[in-house]
Write a protein that holds these residues in place. Structure first.
Motif, mmCIF file in Angstrom:
data_model
loop_
_atom_site.group_PDB
_atom_site.id
_atom_site.type_symbol
_atom_site.label_atom_id
_atom_site.label_comp_id
_atom_site.label_asym_id
_atom_site.label_seq_id
_atom_site.Cartn_x
_atom_site.Cartn_y
_atom_site.Cartn_z
ATOM 1 N N ASN A 140 0.776 -1.164 0.116
ATOM 2 C CA ASN A 140 -0.011 -0.048 -0.121
ATOM 3 C C ASN A 140 0.873 1.360 0.198
ATOM 4 O O ASN A 140 1.911 1.423 0.473
ATOM 5 C CB ASN A 140 -1.035 0.080 1.199
ATOM 6 C CG ASN A 140 -2.123 0.870 1.062
ATOM 7 O OD1 ASN A 140 -1.795 2.297 1.331
ATOM 8 N ND2 ASN A 140 -3.334 0.758 0.856
ATOM 9 N N TRP A 141 0.530 2.254 -0.725
ATOM 10 C CA TRP A 141 0.951 3.483 -0.758
ATOM 11 C C TRP A 141 1.462 4.094 0.734
ATOM 12 O O TRP A 141 2.359 4.650 0.975
ATOM 13 C CB TRP A 141 0.251 4.499 -1.369
ATOM 14 C CG TRP A 141 0.543 6.018 -1.376
ATOM 15 C CD1 TRP A 141 1.831 6.561 -2.133
ATOM 16 C CD2 TRP A 141 0.195 7.022 -0.749
ATOM 17 N NE1 TRP A 141 1.860 8.073 -1.988
ATOM 18 C CE2 TRP A 141 0.711 8.207 -0.973
ATOM 19 C CE3 TRP A 141 -0.860 7.163 0.061
ATOM 20 C CZ2 TRP A 141 0.391 9.474 -0.638
ATOM 21 C CZ3 TRP A 141 -1.308 8.577 0.550
ATOM 22 C CH2 TRP A 141 -0.459 9.575 0.152
ATOM 23 N N GLN A 142 0.596 3.759 1.761
ATOM 24 C CA GLN A 142 0.700 4.314 3.021
ATOM 25 C C GLN A 142 1.701 3.611 3.795
ATOM 26 O O GLN A 142 2.251 3.908 4.923
ATOM 27 C CB GLN A 142 -0.618 4.294 3.679
ATOM 28 C CG GLN A 142 -1.606 5.000 3.165
ATOM 29 C CD GLN A 142 -2.812 5.251 4.013
ATOM 30 O OE1 GLN A 142 -3.007 4.699 5.035
ATOM 31 N NE2 GLN A 142 -3.863 6.154 3.574
ATOM 32 N N ASP A 143 2.516 2.391 3.260
ATOM 33 C CA ASP A 143 3.458 1.770 3.610
ATOM 34 C C ASP A 143 4.886 2.351 3.472
ATOM 35 O O ASP A 143 5.679 2.481 4.204
ATOM 36 C CB ASP A 143 3.799 0.454 3.083
ATOM 37 C CG ASP A 143 2.760 -0.629 3.474
ATOM 38 O OD1 ASP A 143 1.930 -0.104 4.402
ATOM 39 O OD2 ASP A 143 2.418 -1.339 2.699
ATOM 40 N N LEU A 144 4.783 3.682 2.451
ATOM 41 C CA LEU A 144 6.144 4.128 2.274
ATOM 42 C C LEU A 144 6.864 4.878 3.105
ATOM 43 O O LEU A 144 8.039 4.892 3.352
ATOM 44 C CB LEU A 144 5.718 5.082 1.024
ATOM 45 C CG LEU A 144 5.464 4.561 -0.397
ATOM 46 C CD1 LEU A 144 5.121 5.396 -1.400
ATOM 47 C CD2 LEU A 144 6.571 3.535 -0.884
ATOM 48 N N PRO A 145 6.327 5.553 4.213
ATOM 49 C CA PRO A 145 6.814 6.374 5.176
ATOM 50 C C PRO A 145 7.741 5.397 6.124
ATOM 51 O O PRO A 145 8.854 5.812 6.593
ATOM 52 C CB PRO A 145 5.786 7.053 5.941
ATOM 53 C CG PRO A 145 4.682 7.187 4.975
ATOM 54 C CD PRO A 145 4.622 6.101 4.148
ATOM 55 N N ASP A 146 7.380 4.319 6.261
ATOM 56 C CA ASP A 146 7.694 3.261 7.214
ATOM 57 C C ASP A 146 8.768 2.420 6.551
ATOM 58 O O ASP A 146 9.594 1.654 7.230
ATOM 59 C CB ASP A 146 6.743 2.516 8.008
ATOM 60 C CG ASP A 146 5.821 3.257 8.637
ATOM 61 O OD1 ASP A 146 6.401 3.942 9.540
ATOM 62 O OD2 ASP A 146 4.466 3.163 8.395
ATOM 63 N N ASP A 147 8.764 2.214 5.251
ATOM 64 C CA ASP A 147 9.678 1.162 4.624
ATOM 65 C C ASP A 147 10.398 1.829 3.497
ATOM 66 O O ASP A 147 9.831 1.924 2.353
ATOM 67 C CB ASP A 147 8.867 0.092 3.953
ATOM 68 C CG ASP A 147 9.506 -1.187 3.367
ATOM 69 O OD1 ASP A 147 10.704 -0.854 3.187
ATOM 70 O OD2 ASP A 147 9.106 -2.391 3.519
ATOM 71 N N ARG A 148 11.412 2.254 3.751
ATOM 72 C CA ARG A 148 12.392 2.964 2.681
ATOM 73 C C ARG A 148 13.080 2.170 1.610
ATOM 74 O O ARG A 148 13.462 2.628 0.708
ATOM 75 C CB ARG A 148 13.576 3.591 3.660
ATOM 76 C CG ARG A 148 13.094 4.851 4.583
ATOM 77 C CD ARG A 148 14.258 5.430 5.452
ATOM 78 N NE ARG A 148 13.406 6.647 6.063
ATOM 79 C CZ ARG A 148 13.909 7.437 6.869
ATOM 80 N NH1 ARG A 148 15.324 7.184 7.310
ATOM 81 N NH2 ARG A 148 13.477 8.571 7.502
ATOM 82 N N ASP A 149 13.107 1.016 1.964
ATOM 83 C CA ASP A 149 13.429 0.234 0.624
ATOM 84 C C ASP A 149 12.491 -0.118 -0.366
ATOM 85 O O ASP A 149 12.561 0.001 -1.542
ATOM 86 C CB ASP A 149 13.858 -1.326 1.277
ATOM 87 C CG ASP A 149 14.237 -2.274 -0.056
ATOM 88 O OD1 ASP A 149 15.232 -1.872 -0.815
ATOM 89 O OD2 ASP A 149 13.600 -3.455 -0.206
ATOM 90 N N LEU A 150 10.918 -0.063 0.162
ATOM 91 C CA LEU A 150 10.069 -0.082 -0.806
ATOM 92 C C LEU A 150 10.164 1.297 -1.431
ATOM 93 O O LEU A 150 9.781 1.310 -2.642
ATOM 94 C CB LEU A 150 8.696 -0.235 0.143
ATOM 95 C CG LEU A 150 7.431 -0.067 -0.754
ATOM 96 C CD1 LEU A 150 7.361 -1.176 -1.984
ATOM 97 C CD2 LEU A 150 6.275 -0.037 0.011
ATOM 98 N N ALA A 151 10.273 2.257 -0.747
ATOM 99 C CA ALA A 151 10.314 3.629 -1.651
ATOM 100 C C ALA A 151 11.428 3.650 -2.618
ATOM 101 O O ALA A 151 11.189 4.175 -3.583
ATOM 102 C CB ALA A 151 10.736 4.623 -0.287
#
Length: 225
Positions: A140-151
């Protein structure tokens, strides 16, 4: 809910955002940005048979942020997507103009729903388009602040998709990396106009100038990190 209560909550939200911003600034001022990396993520990242093993370098969020701490993820995602690691890192430096604190990002998003998330500052619509058919399609897009590898992964695939849209014959005014950075900042349509020789507006030119200013240290970060 009464109109009075709604009005009161709307007046309170900017105050909450300001308090969070001051907290982040004070916390960042007391922590050296380049002396230590964020703590390691205790949860192993899933891998797939078609991609590289997820990096074990730090991926959890912290208000103390230096893009160079994510050189391992940048190199891995660059290899996976066929884009320049130096470009990936330079864009992270470009996008580091605001505190990347998860609580602050979410508070600001409530005040400004179209705000971007994560260290690569990606908007919801872009993320939802980029993740289609990828190994992070369930995220989910809302995971981005917490998962920098995903970003970083989403940033890399977006650049990959922009690269696929570049015409074989284009103006020599800009390099491929410059066009991809402009596309990242302004969208694919504008990138294609620049590829035909169009002149960027002041904001796009400022982003390109910033990319040039960050280029050398981005190269050092991916070489040494």
């Amino acid at each position: 809910m009464s109109d009075v209560r709604v009005s009161w909550r709307r007046r309170l939200l900017p105050v909450v955002v300001l308090v969070l911003a001051l907290y982040v600034v004070v916390r960042a001022a007391s922590t050296s940005q380049g002396d230590s990396a964020p703590p390691a993520d205790p949860t192993p990242k899933p891998t797939t048979s078609t991609g590289p093993t997820a990096p074990s370098a730090p991926t959890t969020a912290s208000s103390s942020y230096d893009p160079a701490a994510y050189a391992s993820q940048v190199r891995s995602r660059a290899r996976q997507t066929g884009v320049s690691a130096q470009l990936l890192m330079a864009i992270l430096y470009n996008e580091a103009y605001k505190p990347h604190d998860p609580a602050l990002e979410r508070a600001w998003q409530k005040y400004k729903p179209d705000a971007a998330f994560g260290i690569a500052n990606m908007h919801r619509a872009t993320f939802d388009e980029v993740k289609k058919g990828r190994d992070f399609a369930h995220r989910n897009w809302q995971d981005l602040p917490d998962d920098r590898d995903l970003a970083v992964e989403a940033e890399a695939w977006y650049l990959h998709d922009l690269k696929a849209q570049l015409p074989a014959t284009r103006s020599t005014r800009y390099t491929e990396d410059e066009l991809l950075a402009l596309g990242y900042n302004t969208g694919a349509g504008n990138m294609l106009a620049f590829a035909r020789g169009a002149t960027p507006g002041s904001q796009a030119q400022a982003y390109l100038d910033k990319l040039h200013a960050n280029w050398a240290r981005a190269g050092r970060a991916v070489a040494e990190g």
